[in-house]
Design a protein around this motif. Structure first.
Motif, short mmCIF file in Angstrom:
data_model
loop_
_atom_site.label_atom_id
_atom_site.label_comp_id
_atom_site.label_asym_id
_atom_site.label_seq_id
_atom_site.Cartn_x
_atom_site.Cartn_y
_atom_site.Cartn_z
N UNK A 118 -38.53 -78.46 -49.62
CA UNK A 118 -37.34 -78.90 -48.88
C UNK A 118 -37.26 -80.42 -48.77
N UNK A 119 -38.31 -81.11 -48.31
CA UNK A 119 -38.20 -82.57 -48.28
C UNK A 119 -38.07 -83.19 -49.68
N UNK A 120 -38.68 -82.54 -50.68
CA UNK A 120 -38.53 -83.02 -52.05
C UNK A 120 -37.07 -82.95 -52.50
N UNK A 121 -36.41 -81.86 -52.19
CA UNK A 121 -35.00 -81.71 -52.56
C UNK A 121 -34.12 -82.71 -51.82
N UNK A 122 -34.42 -82.94 -50.56
CA UNK A 122 -33.64 -83.91 -49.78
C UNK A 122 -33.84 -85.31 -50.35
N UNK A 123 -35.08 -85.67 -50.65
CA UNK A 123 -35.35 -86.99 -51.23
C UNK A 123 -34.60 -87.19 -52.54
N UNK A 124 -34.60 -86.19 -53.38
CA UNK A 124 -33.92 -86.31 -54.66
C UNK A 124 -32.40 -86.39 -54.47
N UNK A 125 -31.88 -85.64 -53.53
CA UNK A 125 -30.44 -85.58 -53.31
C UNK A 125 -29.87 -86.88 -52.74
N UNK A 126 -30.66 -87.58 -51.91
CA UNK A 126 -30.11 -88.80 -51.29
C UNK A 126 -30.13 -90.00 -52.23
N UNK A 127 -30.83 -89.86 -53.36
CA UNK A 127 -30.81 -90.86 -54.43
C UNK A 127 -31.06 -92.29 -53.92
N UNK A 128 -32.24 -92.47 -53.37
CA UNK A 128 -32.70 -93.79 -52.92
C UNK A 128 -33.92 -94.15 -53.76
N UNK A 129 -34.37 -95.39 -53.71
CA UNK A 129 -35.56 -95.75 -54.51
C UNK A 129 -36.77 -94.86 -54.23
N UNK A 130 -36.88 -94.36 -53.02
CA UNK A 130 -38.01 -93.48 -52.67
C UNK A 130 -37.86 -92.08 -53.23
N UNK A 131 -36.74 -91.79 -53.86
CA UNK A 131 -36.50 -90.44 -54.40
C UNK A 131 -37.56 -90.04 -55.42
N UNK A 132 -38.19 -91.01 -56.05
CA UNK A 132 -39.22 -90.68 -57.03
C UNK A 132 -40.38 -89.92 -56.41
N UNK A 133 -40.56 -90.05 -55.11
CA UNK A 133 -41.65 -89.35 -54.43
C UNK A 133 -41.35 -87.87 -54.21
N UNK A 134 -40.17 -87.44 -54.63
CA UNK A 134 -39.86 -86.00 -54.59
C UNK A 134 -40.73 -85.24 -55.58
N UNK A 135 -41.08 -85.88 -56.69
CA UNK A 135 -41.81 -85.17 -57.74
C UNK A 135 -43.20 -84.70 -57.32
#
Length: 77
Positions: A18-35
């Protein structure tokens, strides 16, 4: 929803996805940590589906694991 019979690995898989999906969806520089979160979620799902002999979900999770490994490699390493 959750009860005493809910496998702990199932809960961990959801808690990481769930937090991975949120991180990816908000498309911020920290989104890479979704992986890494997705990879952790996939590992727990793999354990669950192997244990429960859920072959189609296992196949799906293997594909997701490969996709997230590629994402991890491209964005983190």
């Amino acid at each position: 929803m959750f009860n005493k019979r809910t496998p702990f690995v199932e809960i961990l898989s959801v808690v990481l996805a769930v937090p991975g999906a949120i991180l990816l969806a908000i498309n911020v520089p920290e989104s890479k940590y979704a992986y890494p979160l997705f990879l952790g979620s996939n590992l727990f799902a793999l354990i669950l589906f192997i244990r429960e002999k859920r072959s189609w979900f296992l196949l799906q999770t293997v594909v997701y694991f490969i996709i997230n490994t590629i994402g991890f490699y491209r964005w983190i390493l």
